[in-house]
Motif scaffolding. Structure first.
Motif, short mmCIF file in Angstrom:
data_model
loop_
_atom_site.label_atom_id
_atom_site.label_comp_id
_atom_site.label_asym_id
_atom_site.label_seq_id
_atom_site.Cartn_x
_atom_site.Cartn_y
_atom_site.Cartn_z
N VAL A 108 0.80 -1.23 0.00
CA VAL A 108 0.00 0.00 0.00
C VAL A 108 0.83 1.28 0.00
CG1 VAL A 108 -2.07 -1.00 1.04
CG2 VAL A 108 -0.29 -0.04 2.50
N ALA A 109 2.11 1.20 0.33
CA ALA A 109 2.96 2.40 0.37
C ALA A 109 2.90 3.13 -0.96
CB ALA A 109 4.39 2.02 0.71
N GLY A 110 2.64 4.43 -0.88
CA GLY A 110 2.58 5.26 -2.08
C GLY A 110 1.27 5.21 -2.83
N ARG A 111 0.33 4.35 -2.42
CA ARG A 111 -0.95 4.22 -3.13
C ARG A 111 -2.08 4.98 -2.48
NH1 ARG A 111 -1.62 -1.83 -3.51
NH2 ARG A 111 -3.75 -1.18 -3.80
N VAL A 112 -1.87 5.53 -1.27
CA VAL A 112 -2.91 6.28 -0.57
C VAL A 112 -2.50 7.75 -0.56
CG1 VAL A 112 -4.12 6.63 1.62
CG2 VAL A 112 -3.49 4.31 0.90
N HIS A 113 -3.36 8.62 -1.08
CA HIS A 113 -3.17 10.07 -1.03
C HIS A 113 -4.36 10.60 -0.24
CE1 HIS A 113 -0.82 8.98 -4.55
NE2 HIS A 113 -0.20 10.14 -4.46
N ALA A 114 -4.10 11.13 0.95
CA ALA A 114 -5.25 11.46 1.81
C ALA A 114 -4.94 12.59 2.78
CB ALA A 114 -5.70 10.22 2.58
N SER A 131 -6.11 1.10 -6.60
CA SER A 131 -6.25 -0.35 -6.50
C SER A 131 -4.97 -1.00 -7.02
CB SER A 131 -7.45 -0.83 -7.30
OG SER A 131 -7.19 -0.69 -8.68
N VAL A 132 -4.87 -2.32 -6.86
CA VAL A 132 -3.71 -3.06 -7.35
C VAL A 132 -3.55 -2.85 -8.85
CG1 VAL A 132 -2.74 -5.37 -7.63
CG2 VAL A 132 -3.89 -4.75 -5.51
N SER A 133 -4.67 -2.73 -9.57
CA SER A 133 -4.61 -2.52 -11.02
C SER A 133 -4.35 -1.06 -11.38
CB SER A 133 -5.91 -2.99 -11.67
OG SER A 133 -6.99 -2.18 -11.25
N GLY A 134 -4.28 -0.18 -10.37
CA GLY A 134 -4.00 1.24 -10.62
C GLY A 134 -5.23 2.11 -10.72
N GLU A 135 -6.42 1.52 -10.58
CA GLU A 135 -7.66 2.30 -10.65
C GLU A 135 -7.83 3.10 -9.37
OE1 GLU A 135 -12.42 1.67 -11.53
OE2 GLU A 135 -11.14 -0.07 -11.22
N PRO A 136 -8.02 4.44 -9.48
CA PRO A 136 -8.18 5.25 -8.27
C PRO A 136 -9.61 5.21 -7.73
CG PRO A 136 -8.21 6.66 -10.19
CD PRO A 136 -8.00 5.25 -10.69
N PHE A 137 -9.73 5.22 -6.41
CA PHE A 137 -11.02 5.29 -5.74
C PHE A 137 -10.97 6.42 -4.73
CE2 PHE A 137 -10.79 0.88 -7.06
CZ PHE A 137 -12.05 0.68 -7.61
N ALA A 138 -12.05 7.18 -4.63
CA ALA A 138 -12.18 8.20 -3.60
C ALA A 138 -12.81 7.54 -2.38
CB ALA A 138 -13.07 9.34 -4.10
N PHE A 139 -12.38 7.95 -1.18
CA PHE A 139 -12.96 7.39 0.03
C PHE A 139 -12.99 8.44 1.14
CE2 PHE A 139 -8.48 7.03 0.77
CZ PHE A 139 -8.34 7.24 2.14
N ALA A 140 -13.84 8.20 2.11
CA ALA A 140 -13.92 9.06 3.30
C ALA A 140 -14.37 8.19 4.47
CB ALA A 140 -14.91 10.19 3.09
N THR A 141 -13.61 8.24 5.54
CA THR A 141 -13.96 7.51 6.76
C THR A 141 -13.96 8.49 7.91
OG1 THR A 141 -12.96 5.48 5.91
CG2 THR A 141 -13.34 5.59 8.28
N LEU A 142 -15.08 8.59 8.60
CA LEU A 142 -15.24 9.50 9.73
C LEU A 142 -15.65 8.68 10.94
CD1 LEU A 142 -17.49 12.09 7.84
CD2 LEU A 142 -14.99 12.01 7.91
N VAL A 143 -14.92 8.81 12.03
CA VAL A 143 -15.22 8.07 13.25
C VAL A 143 -15.48 9.08 14.35
CG1 VAL A 143 -14.37 6.39 14.93
CG2 VAL A 143 -13.71 6.18 12.53
#
Length: 191
Positions: A108-114, A131-143
């Motif tokens: 995962v190193a280098g694959r998360v921009h947040a 993703s492993v294939s290089g497809e970007p996903f947007a995400f948001a996690t709020l706790v």
């Protein structure tokens, strides 16, 4: 913007908001900046029901942002001409900013921009993951949880298609199970 997003500098965030208000509306106050943000969010197609801004840092009690609104904003920025500049301003997992000590595992190193965020009882992480294939996903996690409260509420949004959910609208709530109470001297409670 890089200092604000990578090092999570709240003063910079508040100043950026005021400069935005001054440049776009001729009003360099919090109110002017918030009005400018509303204009930009509307242009980007982020639903107004998903946020309430009072300041730039989000420290004000009345500042609110839903996971779905964050994902909508991230997806809009991904399509925007300034999207690459915005993404480059985010901390990179395992490399720099507030994520330099997180996501260091090779897969995962280098694959998360947040961007991280935290207050007493509140923790957030929002951005992009490739993703492993290089497809970007947007995400948001709020706790969110009260200090000392073992229950935690989690809201997550993602641009990924999750099983049994609609794209861009996936939200879940989960309660962390309370740990069994212990009697004094470290003996487990019975019953």
């Amino acid at each position: 913007m890089r200092v604000t997003n990578q090092e999570s500098d709240n003063l910079y965030a508040d100043m950026i908001l005021k400069v935005l208000g001054a440049k776009s509306r001729g009003d360099g106050s919090f109110a002017g900046g918030v009005a400018a943000v509303r204009d930009v969010m509307r242009e980007l197609g982020v639903p107004a029901a998903g946020y309430a801004a009072v300041d730039g840092s989000g420290l004000a009690r009345d500042s609110k942002l839903s996971a779905a609104a964050i994902v909508a904003l991230l997806e809009a920025m991904d399509r925007h001409p300034l999207g690459p500049v915005y993404k480059d301003s985010l901390a990179i997992g395992g490399r720099d900013g507030t994520l330099r000590k997180r996501f260091r595992e090779p897969q995962v190193a280098g694959r998360v921009h947040a961007k991280t965020g935290s207050l007493d009882g509140v923790s957030a992480l929002s951005g992009y993951v490739d993703s492993v294939s290089g497809e970007p996903f947007a995400f948001a996690t709020l706790v969110n949880s009260e200090k000392g409260d073992r229950r935690r509420e989690t809201r997550t949004g993602s641009s990924a298609s999750w099983p049994g959910s609609r794209r861009d609208e996936w939200e879940s709530r989960s309660r962390r199970r309370a740990r069994p109470r212990r009697r004094h001297r470290g003996r487990p409670a019975r019953g």
